[in-house]
Write a protein that holds these residues in place. Structure first.
Motif, short mmCIF file in Angstrom:
data_model
loop_
_atom_site.label_atom_id
_atom_site.label_comp_id
_atom_site.label_asym_id
_atom_site.label_seq_id
_atom_site.Cartn_x
_atom_site.Cartn_y
_atom_site.Cartn_z
N ALA A 50 8.73 -16.14 35.82
CA ALA A 50 9.87 -15.23 35.83
C ALA A 50 10.85 -15.61 36.94
CB ALA A 50 9.39 -13.79 36.01
N LYS A 51 10.31 -15.99 38.10
CA LYS A 51 11.18 -16.38 39.22
C LYS A 51 11.79 -17.77 38.98
CE LYS A 51 8.93 -13.68 42.85
NZ LYS A 51 8.29 -13.71 44.19
N HIS B 109 16.33 -7.93 33.36
CA HIS B 109 15.10 -8.30 32.64
C HIS B 109 14.20 -9.19 33.50
CE1 HIS B 109 15.70 -6.47 28.74
NE2 HIS B 109 16.93 -6.94 28.67
N PHE B 110 14.77 -10.14 34.20
CA PHE B 110 13.97 -10.99 35.07
C PHE B 110 13.27 -10.16 36.15
CE2 PHE B 110 16.83 -14.72 33.93
CZ PHE B 110 15.83 -15.44 33.30
N GLU B 111 14.00 -9.24 36.75
CA GLU B 111 13.41 -8.42 37.80
C GLU B 111 12.35 -7.48 37.25
OE1 GLU B 111 16.88 -6.70 39.59
OE2 GLU B 111 17.21 -8.43 40.92
N GLN B 112 12.58 -6.98 36.03
CA GLN B 112 11.58 -6.12 35.41
C GLN B 112 10.30 -6.91 35.13
OE1 GLN B 112 11.69 -3.02 35.20
NE2 GLN B 112 10.26 -2.33 33.63
N ALA B 113 10.44 -8.14 34.69
CA ALA B 113 9.28 -8.98 34.44
C ALA B 113 8.48 -9.21 35.71
CB ALA B 113 9.72 -10.32 33.84
N GLY C 166 3.53 -7.60 38.92
CA GLY C 166 3.19 -7.49 40.33
C GLY C 166 3.58 -8.73 41.11
N GLY C 167 4.60 -9.42 40.64
CA GLY C 167 5.04 -10.64 41.30
C GLY C 167 4.18 -11.85 41.00
#
Length: 292
Positions: free
Chosen positions: A235-236, A220-224, A229-230
């Motif tokens: 999220a990070k 989920h974190f990576e999908q966010a 677009g980073g």
């Protein structure tokens, strides 16, 4: 549960995205004003200005709500915006005044509940029901109400945050997760991935050995991050705080925080949240020296 449900600033990070997305709910002049206020807040790069100025807008939104007829579906957008503003302030700018935080969080939850009732009578009645009844009502809820489902989930998280010592309140956490699961199933890219941030935190609260699902949390974190677009620095930051620390992965923890601190926080709809994320990242870098 040994950890708090969510970090203090998570309420604002989610509320900020909700406010920025209010255009999907608004139509009338009062609703447009609420959305414009939200946009001004999310695009600010000075949290202190928001902290000092937001109380006046809380009163303004309260006045707009009082002028509307109860139960009218057309009022849902304004009620959700009122919930978001009150929840944002409760979670970020009440300092150590826990009683005030609880009052404002309860007010935000009340507005979100009223917005839900104006939008979907069945789901409204199920809010206080058992989880089976709630899930059935949520399954029957139309996809077009996705923004309202997210608004209710965000307000509910804030309410649980403010009442984290009340196990009766915490028992509603499965309903919050069900709402977020519904949102990402209906609209995977909703609010540029913020529902995934919530789910990332929720799945990373406990180790896998005692029922947590950190692998799902990481997804989920990576999908966010991908959906923004980073540009969603929170999220990070939260992935470092919850997922990386849960697994004692110092390399991932430090890399994520370095990326957050090196990034330009200015991004439409994310600026305030990103500034707050960087502030939190600085604190995590310091506390990480003792954690690992």
């Amino acid at each position: 549960m040994t950890r708090r449900l969510a970090p203090k600033l998570l309420v604002l990070s989610a509320a900020a995205l909700l406010l920025a997305g209010c255009a999907t709910l608004v139509g009338r002049a009062s609703d447009q004003l609420a959305a414009q206020l939200g946009s001004a807040i999310t695009n600010s790069n000075d949290p202190a200005t928001v902290r000092d100025g937001l109380p006046a807008y809380l009163l303004l939104i309260d006045g707009l709500v009082e002028g509307q007829a109860p139960g009218d579906r057309r009022n849902a957008g304004l009620l959700f915006a009122a919930a978001e503003l009150n929840g944002a302030y409760a979670g970020n700018f009440t300092g150590d005044d826990k009683a005030r935080s609880r009052r404002l969080a309860a007010k935000a939850m009340d507005y979100a509940r009223r917005g839900t009732c104006a939008q979907d009578a069945r789901l409204c009645e199920a809010i206080d029901a058992d989880i089976g009844t709630f899930n059935a009502a949520l399954a029957a809820a139309p996809a077009k109400d996705v923004a309202g489902h997210y608004a209710l989930a965000a307000a509910w998280v804030g309410f649980l945050q403010a009442n984290s010592e009340d196990w009766g309140a915490i028992a509603d956490l499965p309903k919050v997760q069900a709402l977020l699961d519904k949102v990402v199933a209906t609209d995977p890219g909703h609010a540029r991935g913020m529902p995934h941030v919530y789910l990332g935190v929720l799945h990373s609260l406990r180790p896998e050995a005692i029922g947590g699902q950190p692998a799902r949390g990481r997804q989920h974190f990576e999908q966010a991050q991908a959906l923004s677009g980073g540009r969603n620095l929170y999220a990070k930051t939260l992935m470092a705080e919850y997922f990386a620390r849960l697994l004692f992965d110092q390399a991932l923890h430090d890399r994520l925080l370095e990326e957050v601190l090196a990034a330009d926080p200015v991004e439409p709809g994310f600026t305030l949240m990103n500034v707050l994320a960087q502030q939190r990242a600085e604190a995590l870098v310091e506390s990480g020296k003792d954690y690992f």
